[in-house]
Scaffold this active site. Structure first.
Site, mmCIF file in Angstrom:
data_model
loop_
_atom_site.group_PDB
_atom_site.id
_atom_site.type_symbol
_atom_site.label_atom_id
_atom_site.label_comp_id
_atom_site.label_asym_id
_atom_site.label_seq_id
_atom_site.Cartn_x
_atom_site.Cartn_y
_atom_site.Cartn_z
ATOM 1 N N LYS A 184 14.412 64.574 -16.961
ATOM 2 C CA LYS A 184 15.167 65.820 -17.148
ATOM 3 C C LYS A 184 15.845 65.815 -18.514
ATOM 4 O O LYS A 184 15.861 66.809 -19.214
ATOM 5 C CB LYS A 184 16.207 65.977 -16.046
ATOM 6 C CG LYS A 184 16.989 67.234 -16.266
ATOM 7 C CD LYS A 184 18.017 67.428 -15.199
ATOM 8 C CE LYS A 184 19.122 68.270 -15.753
ATOM 9 N NZ LYS A 184 20.213 67.481 -16.284
ATOM 10 N N ALA B 295 29.124 62.082 -10.198
ATOM 11 C CA ALA B 295 28.857 63.400 -9.593
ATOM 12 C C ALA B 295 27.391 63.417 -9.151
ATOM 13 O O ALA B 295 26.599 64.276 -9.547
ATOM 14 C CB ALA B 295 29.175 64.542 -10.549
ATOM 15 N N LEU B 296 27.044 62.433 -8.348
ATOM 16 C CA LEU B 296 25.637 62.154 -8.054
ATOM 17 C C LEU B 296 24.993 63.203 -7.151
ATOM 18 O O LEU B 296 25.658 63.847 -6.342
ATOM 19 C CB LEU B 296 25.524 60.765 -7.405
ATOM 20 C CG LEU B 296 26.084 59.616 -8.245
ATOM 21 C CD1 LEU B 296 25.918 58.286 -7.508
ATOM 22 C CD2 LEU B 296 25.424 59.536 -9.617
ATOM 23 N N HIS B 297 23.678 63.326 -7.332
ATOM 24 C CA HIS B 297 22.873 64.243 -6.507
ATOM 25 C C HIS B 297 21.535 63.552 -6.243
ATOM 26 O O HIS B 297 21.323 62.403 -6.679
ATOM 27 C CB HIS B 297 22.697 65.590 -7.216
ATOM 28 C CG HIS B 297 22.255 65.473 -8.650
ATOM 29 N ND1 HIS B 297 21.016 65.008 -9.001
ATOM 30 C CD2 HIS B 297 22.909 65.727 -9.814
ATOM 31 C CE1 HIS B 297 20.893 65.000 -10.321
ATOM 32 N NE2 HIS B 297 22.042 65.423 -10.848
ATOM 33 N N ARG C 285 26.078 69.342 -13.448
ATOM 34 C CA ARG C 285 26.704 70.582 -13.939
ATOM 35 C C ARG C 285 26.426 71.776 -13.013
ATOM 36 O O ARG C 285 27.128 72.772 -13.105
ATOM 37 C CB ARG C 285 26.238 70.895 -15.355
ATOM 38 C CG ARG C 285 26.818 69.970 -16.398
ATOM 39 C CD ARG C 285 26.586 70.484 -17.806
ATOM 40 N NE ARG C 285 27.406 69.781 -18.762
ATOM 41 C CZ ARG C 285 27.081 68.634 -19.345
ATOM 42 N NH1 ARG C 285 25.931 68.066 -19.036
ATOM 43 N NH2 ARG C 285 27.883 68.057 -20.210
ATOM 44 N N HIS D 247 19.713 61.742 -9.173
ATOM 45 C CA HIS D 247 20.166 60.380 -9.460
ATOM 46 C C HIS D 247 19.630 59.411 -8.392
ATOM 47 O O HIS D 247 19.183 58.305 -8.702
ATOM 48 C CB HIS D 247 21.695 60.292 -9.415
ATOM 49 C CG HIS D 247 22.405 61.099 -10.467
ATOM 50 N ND1 HIS D 247 23.164 62.205 -10.158
ATOM 51 C CD2 HIS D 247 22.500 60.943 -11.804
ATOM 52 C CE1 HIS D 247 23.699 62.683 -11.275
ATOM 53 N NE2 HIS D 247 23.312 61.953 -12.287
ATOM 54 N N GLN E 140 16.870 62.449 -24.525
ATOM 55 C CA GLN E 140 17.643 61.213 -24.288
ATOM 56 C C GLN E 140 16.700 60.043 -23.975
ATOM 57 O O GLN E 140 16.880 58.928 -24.482
ATOM 58 C CB GLN E 140 18.614 61.424 -23.131
ATOM 59 C CG GLN E 140 19.273 60.154 -22.649
ATOM 60 C CD GLN E 140 20.365 60.429 -21.631
ATOM 61 O OE1 GLN E 140 21.458 60.823 -21.989
ATOM 62 N NE2 GLN E 140 20.067 60.226 -20.362
HETATM 63 P P1 AMP Z 1 23.757 61.790 -15.861
HETATM 64 O O1 AMP Z 1 24.674 61.329 -14.786
HETATM 65 O O2 AMP Z 1 23.617 63.268 -15.936
HETATM 66 O O3 AMP Z 1 24.031 61.133 -17.195
HETATM 67 O O4 AMP Z 1 22.313 61.295 -15.440
HETATM 68 C C1 AMP Z 1 22.052 59.934 -15.171
HETATM 69 C C2 AMP Z 1 20.556 59.739 -15.098
HETATM 70 O O5 AMP Z 1 20.025 60.536 -14.050
HETATM 71 C C3 AMP Z 1 19.840 60.163 -16.402
HETATM 72 O O6 AMP Z 1 18.811 59.245 -16.681
HETATM 73 C C4 AMP Z 1 19.291 61.511 -16.035
HETATM 74 O O7 AMP Z 1 18.150 61.878 -16.779
HETATM 75 C C5 AMP Z 1 18.945 61.318 -14.565
HETATM 76 N N1 AMP Z 1 18.874 62.607 -13.883
HETATM 77 C C6 AMP Z 1 19.828 63.576 -13.854
HETATM 78 N N2 AMP Z 1 19.383 64.652 -13.183
HETATM 79 C C7 AMP Z 1 18.122 64.363 -12.788
HETATM 80 C C8 AMP Z 1 17.113 65.084 -12.063
HETATM 81 N N3 AMP Z 1 17.315 66.317 -11.615
HETATM 82 N N4 AMP Z 1 15.938 64.466 -11.838
HETATM 83 C C9 AMP Z 1 15.709 63.203 -12.306
HETATM 84 N N5 AMP Z 1 16.607 62.484 -12.989
HETATM 85 C C10 AMP Z 1 17.791 63.055 -13.229
#
Ligand code: AMP
Length: 283
Positions: free
Chosen positions: A152, A32-34, A190, A37, A156
């Site tokens: 963020k 669910a990339l943005h 989310r 990511h 973690q």
């Molecule tokens: P997730 O898919 O939510 O597990 O996130 C994967 C990676 O992307 C993790 O290292 C997150 O901390 C990073 N990430 C998620 N959202 C952001 C954001 N808004 N800015 C920077 N890194 C992010």
């Protein structure tokens, strides 16, 4: 760009790359990339010969099964975004493939030296055990020279740094800054679950955090903590789960601004039913 679903195929690709002397950068994600990511992916691509991105919604880190089933998933859209960001390999295994050797209902236990007892750890029992379980598994498959994690997810990142050093992975952990929407909301998969109205309201979380930074020299950490919680809870649809002002290295709460050289405020807020996290550096 190549998408791989099998652990053995990913290991073969990695072995070939290491044999050819290529440096591997790795970005673990749940899809669910943005743009948040993608900022990690672009930095990874710029600093390594080869960029591997994993997409895996890890069931063992979800303490709420509804949260797991509601988690947004869209592999083909993610692949298109990764291709344009310069990714070389997408590793997208199934749960059976990744956890073929373990019973996933049996809790994985890691000694975090207290890092898991505060903030997210208090409200999401076993969450970080699940995070270490999957990230250690992915590290052993991808064997990255560098791995990229967003600030963020502040706690973690601390947990991953600790895991990497205690498990002796030969991987450099690279922290990456938070990417925000134009009005300040930290980008998150989310956010897709928020209604248009909720998305507007959620902008107040970062607004209140940023404003609180102006009072560091005038107010104590305890006063800022109380005021941030009161202000956010005063906004309809927002409910703070916790807001802690902590030593950015140990994650333990501080009493005075002189208690640590690096101080961060970490917050989790429910906007309606959606749980959002954010943080701000004070010092
Ligand atoms: P997730 O898919 O939510 O597990 O996130 C994967 C990676 O992307 C993790 O290292 C997150 O901390 C990073 N990430 C998620 N959202 C952001 C954001 N808004 N800015 C920077 N890194 C992010």
């Amino acid at each position: 760009m190549k998408t791989i679903a099998s652990v053995a195929q990913m290991q073969h690709a990695v072995a070939d790359l290491h044999l050819a002397g290529k440096r591997i950068g790795f970005v673990p994600t749940m899809g669910a990339l943005h743009e948040g990511h993608l900022s990690l992916v672009k930095q990874c691509k710029a600093e390594n010969d080869c960029c591997v991105v994993s997409i895996f919604v890890n069931p063992t880190q979800f303490n709420d099964k509804r949260d797991l089933s509601n988690y947004p998933r869209n592999l083909s859209k993610d692949e298109a975004m990764l291709q344009s960001a310069g990714c070389d390999f997408v590793f997208a295994p199934t749960t059976d493939e990744i956890y073929a050797d373990v019973e996933i209902d049996k809790p994985f236990e890691f000694d975090f030296n207290g890092l898991d007892k505060v903030m997210e750890g208090k409200f999401r029992p076993n969450h970080f055990n699940g995070v270490v379980q999957i990230v250690s598994k992915l590290f052993s498959i991808v064997l990255p020279n560098k791995a990229y994690f967003g600030e963020k997810d502040f706690q973690q990142l601390a947990v991953i740094k600790y895991m990497t050093s205690t498990m002796r992975f030969d991987t450099e952990i690279v922290p990456c800054p938070i990417v925000r929407e134009p009005l300040g909301l930290a980008m998150s998969s989310r956010n897709e679950l928020l209604s248009t109205e909720e998305r507007k309201i959620a902008q107040n979380i970062s607004k209140v955090l940023f404003e609180s930074r102006n009072f560091v020299n005038q107010k104590s950490p305890a006063d800022i903590q109380r005021e941030v919680i009161e202000q956010i809870n005063g906004i309809a649809a927002l409910q703070v789960e916790y807001f802690e002002i902590v030593n950015g290295d140990s994650l333990q709460s501080i009493q005075n601004w002189t208690d640590a050289p690096y101080i961060v405020g970490c917050i989790t807020v429910f906007c309606g039913k959606v749980r959002l996290i954010d943080n701000i550096r004070y010092i």
